[in-house]
Enzyme design. Sequence first.
Site, PDB file in Angstrom:
ATOM      1  N   ARG A   1       3.152 -11.317   6.036  1.00 13.92           N
ATOM      2  CA  ARG A   1       4.605 -11.331   6.245  1.00 13.92           C
ATOM      3  C   ARG A   1       5.080 -10.649   7.519  1.00 13.92           C
ATOM      4  O   ARG A   1       6.286 -10.562   7.754  1.00 13.92           O
ATOM      5  CB  ARG A   1       5.282 -10.754   5.009  1.00 13.92           C
ATOM      6  CG  ARG A   1       5.307 -11.812   3.914  1.00 13.92           C
ATOM      7  CD  ARG A   1       5.594 -11.236   2.581  1.00 13.92           C
ATOM      8  NE  ARG A   1       6.867 -10.562   2.548  1.00 13.92           N
ATOM      9  CZ  ARG A   1       7.285  -9.860   1.501  1.00 13.92           C
ATOM     10  NH1 ARG A   1       6.517  -9.741   0.453  1.00 13.92           N
ATOM     11  NH2 ARG A   1       8.450  -9.289   1.512  1.00 13.92           N
TER      12      ARG A   1
ATOM     13  N   ARG B   1      15.890  -2.699  -5.438  1.00 12.49           N
ATOM     14  CA  ARG B   1      14.459  -2.678  -5.650  1.00 12.49           C
ATOM     15  C   ARG B   1      14.211  -2.686  -7.153  1.00 12.49           C
ATOM     16  O   ARG B   1      14.945  -2.036  -7.906  1.00 12.49           O
ATOM     17  CB  ARG B   1      13.873  -1.398  -5.048  1.00 12.49           C
ATOM     18  CG  ARG B   1      12.634  -1.633  -4.260  1.00 12.49           C
ATOM     19  CD  ARG B   1      12.776  -1.167  -2.821  1.00 12.49           C
ATOM     20  NE  ARG B   1      13.386  -2.186  -1.975  1.00 12.49           N
ATOM     21  CZ  ARG B   1      13.602  -2.056  -0.681  1.00 12.49           C
ATOM     22  NH1 ARG B   1      13.279  -0.947  -0.092  1.00 12.49           N
ATOM     23  NH2 ARG B   1      14.140  -3.011   0.010  1.00 12.49           N
TER      24      ARG B   1
ATOM     25  N   LYS C   1       2.703   6.970   4.329  1.00 12.88           N
ATOM     26  CA  LYS C   1       2.006   5.685   4.280  1.00 12.88           C
ATOM     27  C   LYS C   1       1.544   5.248   5.663  1.00 12.88           C
ATOM     28  O   LYS C   1       1.160   4.091   5.853  1.00 12.88           O
ATOM     29  CB  LYS C   1       2.927   4.616   3.676  1.00 12.88           C
ATOM     30  CG  LYS C   1       3.428   4.950   2.276  1.00 12.88           C
ATOM     31  CD  LYS C   1       4.502   3.978   1.823  1.00 12.88           C
ATOM     32  CE  LYS C   1       5.260   4.510   0.622  1.00 12.88           C
ATOM     33  NZ  LYS C   1       6.476   3.723   0.343  1.00 12.88           N
TER      34      LYS C   1
ATOM     35  N   ARG D   1      21.859  16.306  -5.374  1.00 13.51           N
ATOM     36  CA  ARG D   1      21.857  14.882  -5.029  1.00 13.51           C
ATOM     37  C   ARG D   1      22.399  14.052  -6.177  1.00 13.51           C
ATOM     38  O   ARG D   1      22.037  14.245  -7.325  1.00 13.51           O
ATOM     39  CB  ARG D   1      20.443  14.418  -4.690  1.00 13.51           C
ATOM     40  CG  ARG D   1      19.943  14.912  -3.364  1.00 13.51           C
ATOM     41  CD  ARG D   1      18.561  14.360  -3.095  1.00 13.51           C
ATOM     42  NE  ARG D   1      17.995  14.900  -1.879  1.00 13.51           N
ATOM     43  CZ  ARG D   1      18.113  14.324  -0.683  1.00 13.51           C
ATOM     44  NH1 ARG D   1      18.768  13.190  -0.570  1.00 13.51           N
ATOM     45  NH2 ARG D   1      17.595  14.870   0.379  1.00 13.51           N
TER      46      ARG D   1
ATOM     47  N   PRO E   1       0.834  -1.208   0.000  1.00 11.72           N
ATOM     48  CA  PRO E   1       0.000   0.000   0.000  1.00 11.72           C
ATOM     49  C   PRO E   1       0.863   1.251   0.000  1.00 11.72           C
ATOM     50  O   PRO E   1       1.745   1.406   0.847  1.00 11.72           O
ATOM     51  CB  PRO E   1      -0.802  -0.103   1.301  1.00 11.72           C
ATOM     52  CG  PRO E   1      -0.657  -1.492   1.772  1.00 11.72           C
ATOM     53  CD  PRO E   1       0.616  -2.018   1.193  1.00 11.72           C
ATOM     54  N   GLU E   2       0.643   2.104  -0.976  1.00  8.17           N
ATOM     55  CA  GLU E   2       1.346   3.391  -1.043  1.00  8.17           C
ATOM     56  C   GLU E   2       0.331   4.486  -0.732  1.00  8.17           C
ATOM     57  O   GLU E   2      -0.785   4.181  -0.328  1.00  8.17           O
ATOM     58  CB  GLU E   2       1.976   3.560  -2.432  1.00  8.17           C
ATOM     59  CG  GLU E   2       2.896   2.403  -2.789  1.00  8.17           C
ATOM     60  CD  GLU E   2       3.557   2.555  -4.153  1.00  8.17           C
ATOM     61  OE1 GLU E   2       3.663   3.684  -4.656  1.00  8.17           O
ATOM     62  OE2 GLU E   2       3.967   1.523  -4.721  1.00  8.17           O
TER      63      GLU E   2
END
Length: 274
Positions: free
Chosen positions: A110, A258, A59, A149, A2-3
């Site tokens: 999980r 990722r 979140k 960055r 879920p974002e």
Amino acid sequence: MPELPEVETIKRELSAKLLGRRFSDVEIFDEKPLRGISPREFRRRLMGQRIEDISRSGKYLLFQLSSDETMIIHLRMTGALLLDPKEREKFTRIIFRFDGGTTLVFTDVRRFGAVYLVRNKADIVGRLGVEPLSEEFTPEVLAGLLAGRRAPIKAVLLDQTVIAGIGNMYADEALFSTGIHPLTPAGKLNSTQIRALHGAIRKILVRAIGSGGASVSTYRRPGGEIGTAHFDFKVAHCGGKKCPRCRAEIQRVRVRNRSSYYCPQCQELDRDVT
DNA sequence: CATTGTCCCTGGAAGC
DNA sequence: TGCTTCCAGGGACAAT
């Protein structure tokens, strides 16, 4: 998984049912989700409390209680909050019962999910970055956040201390929408790209909220409805499929361990820039 | 401070 | 069929 759009959807659906309710019982079947508090203490401090407000930061879901404490829940990968589920849930970790008979079940295959009960919510959400749907989030603010960055833009978008709430799916979608390669160093984006990225982030998140979130993986809405945001996905969860814009095959690349899905034609990495 | 890597955790898919 | 391996990935934390 879920974002922001999924958590926002959950927040809205829980608010409709739980605002003003009082906890009448709390059953803890697994204490792992409880962070920094024992099951006994957690239950004791929730019993009889009324839910004054439910809000979202990034979140995280925040339940403001009449005791002035805040219960904060992060669903991480597989957590779900279900209202009065019809069938017994296999991975039930906590059951919250309310006056009037409503039941809220926290399930989590999980066991990454986290539940906090704190006086000062900033202890948990204080380090989060800007809310991407707030007025505070402008192209200029985004430019400032990215300036200097060297980390890949994808990694920066996922950094919750920079912008709160964007996860893997919506980061990939925003980058595809703006033709930016996920490995582009964040500080190398020009102002045109930054402006486009800013717009894409907001547009994609707003649209996904309107669709009730993306029902992929283990995301579940409290009432059991299905979210349809994934039908708009161009690259997220689309490994091996064709780019809807140019028909090239969607590729996967690892960014900070990722998976990132992108179109190698529409999102070229400028070699001069790396 | 910025950045990167590891770990947590378990079911389901893929490979043999 | 049954076993093994890989994969999903948010965030805490350690290391650089």
